[in-house]
Design an enzyme around this catalytic site. Structure first.
Site, PDB file in Angstrom:
ATOM      1  N   HIS A 161      13.837  12.023 -10.874  1.00  0.00           N
ATOM      2  CA  HIS A 161      15.066  12.616 -10.359  1.00  0.00           C
ATOM      3  C   HIS A 161      15.925  13.085 -11.532  1.00  0.00           C
ATOM      4  O   HIS A 161      16.094  12.359 -12.529  1.00  0.00           O
ATOM      5  CB  HIS A 161      15.866  11.595  -9.551  1.00  0.00           C
ATOM      6  CG  HIS A 161      15.241  11.215  -8.247  1.00  0.00           C
ATOM      7  ND1 HIS A 161      14.122  11.822  -7.730  1.00  0.00           N
ATOM      8  CD2 HIS A 161      15.612  10.273  -7.326  1.00  0.00           C
ATOM      9  CE1 HIS A 161      13.813  11.270  -6.560  1.00  0.00           C
ATOM     10  NE2 HIS A 161      14.705  10.337  -6.297  1.00  0.00           N
ATOM     11  N   LYS A 181      25.085   7.042   0.037  1.00  0.00           N
ATOM     12  CA  LYS A 181      24.585   5.915  -0.755  1.00  0.00           C
ATOM     13  C   LYS A 181      24.992   6.049  -2.226  1.00  0.00           C
ATOM     14  O   LYS A 181      25.433   5.072  -2.846  1.00  0.00           O
ATOM     15  CB  LYS A 181      23.061   5.809  -0.617  1.00  0.00           C
ATOM     16  CG  LYS A 181      22.620   5.267   0.732  1.00  0.00           C
ATOM     17  CD  LYS A 181      21.123   5.073   0.813  1.00  0.00           C
ATOM     18  CE  LYS A 181      20.399   6.333   1.107  1.00  0.00           C
ATOM     19  NZ  LYS A 181      18.948   6.121   1.375  1.00  0.00           N
ATOM     20  N   THR A 183       0.815  -1.224   0.000  1.00  0.00           N
ATOM     21  CA  THR A 183       0.000   0.000   0.000  1.00  0.00           C
ATOM     22  C   THR A 183       0.845   1.268   0.000  1.00  0.00           C
ATOM     23  O   THR A 183       0.306   2.365  -0.105  1.00  0.00           O
ATOM     24  CB  THR A 183      -0.949   0.026   1.216  1.00  0.00           C
ATOM     25  OG1 THR A 183      -0.184  -0.067   2.420  1.00  0.00           O
ATOM     26  CG2 THR A 183      -1.936  -1.127   1.148  1.00  0.00           C
ATOM     27  N   CYS A 219      17.507   5.193  -5.485  1.00  0.00           N
ATOM     28  CA  CYS A 219      16.908   5.640  -6.742  1.00  0.00           C
ATOM     29  C   CYS A 219      17.829   6.528  -7.567  1.00  0.00           C
ATOM     30  O   CYS A 219      17.935   6.365  -8.795  1.00  0.00           O
ATOM     31  CB  CYS A 219      15.580   6.343  -6.470  1.00  0.00           C
ATOM     32  SG  CYS A 219      15.631   7.537  -5.119  1.00  0.00           S
TER      33      CYS A 219
END
Length: 335
Positions: A234, A197, A9, A142
Site C-alpha cells: 500500500h 477505519k 489457508t 493495513c
C-alpha cells in the site's frame, strides 16, 4: 510456546504461517481452517507452504474450539465470525488478531509496537473487567499500520492535522475480494469502510493511555482510499500540519526513528527507512516486509507532504501481529 493459526489457508493466514516458520519463541502446532479443508495436509491446500508444515493436518474451527491445547492464538479469520471466536478463546488464551471485531472496544489495544507499546497495559484491564485469563490484542487496518508508523516519528513536532490518500494493493481485498476485470486498467476510488477505519484507528493508536482506556489523539484526520492494480504494497500520500519543525528536522525524525532496536525481538527490523521515491515494487519487501519506506518529503512553515509505502500483508497484517506477540512475550504478558 505452542501456537495455533486460525484461517491458515487464507491470504493473511498463509503469511502468518510463513513468518512463523522456524520462529525461536513460537512453535506452530495447529493450523485451523474451514471444515472443507479439515483432515487434509496443509501442503495439499497451500502450494507454497513452508516445508515444515507441508504434512501438518489441518484442523477445523469447531474441532479446535473444543480443545485448543495451545499457548497462543493468531487469528486471520474473517471479521464476520471473529468476535465470538475471539471472545471464547480469550477466556483462557492470549489472542493476537488481524480482525477488526474488537479494535474499538475501550479495553482492547490496537497495537503497533513502535508506536504505542504502553497500550499493552490494557491487557490487565481486560482481565479484570471480563474475568479472563487470556486477552485480545488487535493490530490495525493495513493502511493504518503503515500510516501510523510514519506519524509516530512526527509526534514530537505536535501533529495538528493529517490528510491521506491511499493507493492500496489488490491483495488487501483477499483472494476473492476483487475481480481481475474490475481492477485491470483501472483505479477504484472506493473501499467501503476503509476511510473510517484509517481516521479512527489512527487516533486511537496515537492516543494516550488514560487509566483504563485510551484517550484518542486530538488532531483531525481525513482519508480517501483507492484500490490500484498493484499486487502487494500500500502506498499513501500524506499531508500533515505540525506545530513546529523544519524540513531538515522532519527528515531527521524519519531517519532516526527506531524505538524497539534494543529489545531483541526475533522479527525486529528497522521500522522506517527514507528513500527519495518510495515504490511498492521496489520497497515492499524491505526488512522482510516489516520496514515502512517514506520519501518525497516537501514543505515548510508547519505544512509538509510525503509518500509512504509498506507491505500490507506483513507490516499491515500478519507480521505486525507476530511482532505484537513478541513484544508481549518480552514484556512478560505471556507466560
Amino acid at each position: 510456546m505452542r501456537v495455533a493459526v486460525l484461517g491458515a489457508t487464507g491470504m493473511v493466514g498463509r503469511t502468518f504461517v510463513r513468518l512463523l516458520a522456524g520462529h525461536p519463541w513460537f512453535r506452530v502446532e495447529k493450523l485451523v481452517a474451514s471444515e472443507r479443508s479439515a483432515g487434509r495436509k496443509y501442503g495439499e491446500l497451500v502450494d507454497d507452504s513452508p516445508e515444515e508444515f507441508r504434512d501438518v493436518e489441518v484442523t477445523s474451527l469447531p474441532e479446535f474450539l473444543r480443545d485448543p491445547d495451545v499457548d497462543i492464538v493468531f487469528n486471520a479469520l474473517p471479521a464476520s465470525i471473529s468476535r465470538e471466536v475471539e471472545g471464547e478463546l480469550a477466556q483462557s488464551l492470549p489472542v493476537f488478531t488481524n480482525a477488526r471485531s474488537h479494535r474499538y472496544d475501550p479495553d482492547v489495544p490496537i497495537l503497533v509496537p513502535e508506536v504505542n507499546l504502553e497500550h499493552l497495559e490494557l491487557i490487565e484491564v481486560q482481565r479484570e473487567r471480563r474475568g479472563w485469563e487470556g486477552f485480545i490484542v488487535t493490530n490495525p487496518n493495513c493502511s493504518t499500520a503503515i500510516l501510523t508508523v510514519s506519524l509516530a516519528a512526527l509526534r514530537g513536532f505536535g501533529i495538528r492535522e493529517v490528510k491521506v490518500a491511499t493507493m492500496q494493493a489488490i491483495s488487501g481485498a483477499g483472494y476473492s475480494g476483487l475481480s481481475a476485470l474490475a481492477i485491470q486498467d483501472n483505479v477504484i476510488p472506493s473501499i467501503p469502510g476503509e476511510e473510517w477505519k484509517i481516521e479512527n484507528e489512527s487516533r486511537k493508536i496515537l492516543g494516550e493511555l488514560d487509566g483504563v482506556e485510551v484517550k484518542p489523539a486530538e488532531f483531525r484526520i481525513s482519508a480517501m482510499a483507492t484500490r490500484v492494480p498493484v499486487l502487494h504494497g500500500h502506498t499513501e500520500a500524506v499531508f500533515v500540519k505540525l506545530e513546529e519543525g523544519s524540513l531538515e528536522e522532519v527528515r531527521e525524525a524519519f531517519e532516526s526513528f527506531d524505538p524497539l532496536g534494543e529489545l531483541g525481538l526475533p522479527s525486529y527490523e528497522r521500522p522506517l527507512v527514507y528513500s527519495d521515491v518510495p515504490q511498492p515494487r521496489l520497497h515492499r519487501d524491505r526488512g522482510r516486509g516489516l520496514t515502512v519506506t517514506v520519501g518525497r518529503l516537501e514543505g515548510s512553515s508547519g505544512s509538509f507532504k510525503y509518500v509512504v509505502t509498506g507491505h500490507n500483508l506483513v507490516r499491515g497484517a500478519a507480521g505486525g501481529s507476530v511482532l505484537n506477540a513478541e513484544l508481549a512475550y518480552k514484556l512478560g504478558y505471556l507466560k
